[in-house]
Design a protein around this motif. Structure first.
Motif, PDB file in Angstrom:
ATOM      1  N   ALA A 142       7.476   3.539  11.181  1.00 34.17           N
ATOM      2  CA  ALA A 142       6.492   2.734  11.910  1.00 34.17           C
ATOM      3  C   ALA A 142       5.535   2.035  10.954  1.00 34.17           C
ATOM      4  O   ALA A 142       5.236   0.842  11.116  1.00 34.17           O
ATOM      5  CB  ALA A 142       5.719   3.621  12.889  1.00 34.17           C
ATOM      6  N   LEU A 143       5.047   2.757   9.954  1.00 38.34           N
ATOM      7  CA  LEU A 143       4.146   2.134   8.986  1.00 38.34           C
ATOM      8  C   LEU A 143       4.881   1.116   8.125  1.00 38.34           C
ATOM      9  O   LEU A 143       4.283   0.110   7.706  1.00 38.34           O
ATOM     10  CB  LEU A 143       3.472   3.202   8.136  1.00 38.34           C
ATOM     11  N   ASP A 144       6.145   1.347   7.870  1.00 38.55           N
ATOM     12  CA  ASP A 144       6.957   0.405   7.101  1.00 38.55           C
ATOM     13  C   ASP A 144       7.122  -0.905   7.872  1.00 38.55           C
ATOM     14  O   ASP A 144       7.240  -1.976   7.275  1.00 38.55           O
ATOM     15  CB  ASP A 144       8.314   1.031   6.793  1.00 38.55           C
ATOM     16  N   ALA A 145       7.149  -0.813   9.183  1.00 35.99           N
ATOM     17  CA  ALA A 145       7.385  -2.000  10.010  1.00 35.99           C
ATOM     18  C   ALA A 145       6.142  -2.904  10.136  1.00 35.99           C
ATOM     19  O   ALA A 145       6.261  -4.051  10.544  1.00 35.99           O
ATOM     20  CB  ALA A 145       7.836  -1.577  11.402  1.00 35.99           C
ATOM     21  N   LEU A 146       4.984  -2.374   9.787  1.00 38.15           N
ATOM     22  CA  LEU A 146       3.772  -3.190   9.919  1.00 38.15           C
ATOM     23  C   LEU A 146       3.709  -4.324   8.916  1.00 38.15           C
ATOM     24  O   LEU A 146       4.189  -4.311   7.868  1.00 38.15           O
ATOM     25  CB  LEU A 146       2.529  -2.311   9.763  1.00 38.15           C
ATOM     26  N   GLY A 156       2.856   5.112   4.512  1.00 36.19           N
ATOM     27  CA  GLY A 156       4.041   5.679   5.152  1.00 36.19           C
ATOM     28  C   GLY A 156       5.060   6.246   4.187  1.00 36.19           C
ATOM     29  O   GLY A 156       5.845   7.122   4.553  1.00 36.19           O
ATOM     30  N   THR A 157       5.033   5.793   2.941  1.00 36.36           N
ATOM     31  CA  THR A 157       6.045   6.261   1.991  1.00 36.36           C
ATOM     32  C   THR A 157       5.831   7.701   1.565  1.00 36.36           C
ATOM     33  O   THR A 157       6.740   8.308   0.982  1.00 36.36           O
ATOM     34  CB  THR A 157       6.107   5.366   0.737  1.00 36.36           C
ATOM     35  N   ILE A 203      -3.918 -10.192   4.403  1.00 32.86           N
ATOM     36  CA  ILE A 203      -2.963  -9.682   5.399  1.00 32.86           C
ATOM     37  C   ILE A 203      -1.777  -9.016   4.705  1.00 32.86           C
ATOM     38  O   ILE A 203      -1.343  -7.931   5.098  1.00 32.86           O
ATOM     39  CB  ILE A 203      -2.502 -10.814   6.343  1.00 32.86           C
ATOM     40  N   ILE A 204      -1.256  -9.642   3.665  1.00 35.41           N
ATOM     41  CA  ILE A 204      -0.150  -9.047   2.912  1.00 35.41           C
ATOM     42  C   ILE A 204      -0.591  -7.725   2.296  1.00 35.41           C
ATOM     43  O   ILE A 204       0.135  -6.726   2.334  1.00 35.41           O
ATOM     44  CB  ILE A 204       0.358 -10.019   1.836  1.00 35.41           C
ATOM     45  N   ALA A 205      -1.791  -7.696   1.736  1.00 36.75           N
ATOM     46  CA  ALA A 205      -2.302  -6.479   1.101  1.00 36.75           C
ATOM     47  C   ALA A 205      -2.467  -5.346   2.106  1.00 36.75           C
ATOM     48  O   ALA A 205      -2.118  -4.196   1.818  1.00 36.75           O
ATOM     49  CB  ALA A 205      -3.626  -6.769   0.397  1.00 36.75           C
ATOM     50  N   VAL A 206      -2.975  -5.653   3.278  1.00 33.61           N
ATOM     51  CA  VAL A 206      -3.135  -4.615   4.311  1.00 33.61           C
ATOM     52  C   VAL A 206      -1.770  -4.078   4.735  1.00 33.61           C
ATOM     53  O   VAL A 206      -1.582  -2.864   4.863  1.00 33.61           O
ATOM     54  CB  VAL A 206      -3.934  -5.151   5.522  1.00 33.61           C
ATOM     55  N   GLY A 207      -0.811  -4.965   4.936  1.00 34.34           N
ATOM     56  CA  GLY A 207       0.542  -4.524   5.294  1.00 34.34           C
ATOM     57  C   GLY A 207       1.154  -3.648   4.221  1.00 34.34           C
ATOM     58  O   GLY A 207       1.761  -2.614   4.510  1.00 34.34           O
ATOM     59  N   ALA A 208       0.976  -4.033   2.960  1.00 32.05           N
ATOM     60  CA  ALA A 208       1.513  -3.236   1.854  1.00 32.05           C
ATOM     61  C   ALA A 208       0.824  -1.873   1.779  1.00 32.05           C
ATOM     62  O   ALA A 208       1.472  -0.855   1.497  1.00 32.05           O
ATOM     63  CB  ALA A 208       1.363  -3.989   0.537  1.00 32.05           C
ATOM     64  N   ALA A 209      -0.477  -1.837   2.047  1.00 37.83           N
ATOM     65  CA  ALA A 209      -1.207  -0.561   2.015  1.00 37.83           C
ATOM     66  C   ALA A 209      -0.738   0.366   3.141  1.00 37.83           C
ATOM     67  O   ALA A 209      -0.566   1.576   2.918  1.00 37.83           O
ATOM     68  CB  ALA A 209      -2.703  -0.812   2.102  1.00 37.83           C
TER      69      ALA A 209
END
Length: 134
Positions: free
Chosen positions: A130-134, A96-97, A85-91
């Motif tokens: 938005a992607l940063d907030a995931l 988004g960056t 879950i952490i990895a998916v959020g970071a990806a």
């Protein structure tokens, strides 16, 4: 923690620190309430934004690797799921960056870095937030 996991963690921290430091001349960055200013600052400082975007992307992808390695080494189903879950959020965050980079290097030059850039710039930076907030 393996050496690879530790290296991923260190690269993750370094990438994110460099990403923040590179934006010292872009005070509106990643602040939803100042998005029009952020667009103008991105267009005025493409080198800083490029450095930041590359550093954040590398750092976040390294963070994803760290999370997967840590989750697998803890050897419980919950740890593996948490690491994933952490990895998916970071990806997602890493994806988004690159939006500010697109604004700085592609859209800005195409629209003359003026008011014509604002609608598309807001869309790109909004996607980044938005992607940063995931």
């Amino acid at each position: 923690m393996t050496r690879l996991g530790a290296a991923c963690g260190l690269v993750g921290v370094a990438g994110n620190v460099l990403g923040v430091v590179a934006l010292r001349g872009v005070p509106s960055a990643y602040r939803p309430q100042t998005m029009p200013s952020w667009v103008a600052e991105v267009l005025a400082a493409p080198e800083a934004v490029t450095t930041s975007a590359i550093a954040f992307t590398i750092g976040l992808l390294a963070l994803a690797g760290w999370a997967l390695i840590l989750g697998s080494q803890l050897k419980t189903p919950a740890a593996r799921v948490a690491g994933a879950i952490i990895a998916v959020g970071a990806a997602f965050n890493a994806a988004g960056t690159v939006a500010p980079l697109v604004l700085a290097l592609h859209l800005g030059p195409a629209c003359g870095a003026g008011a014509d850039c604002l609608p598309a710039g807001l869309a790109l930076l909004g996607m980044s937030l938005a992607l940063d907030a995931l």
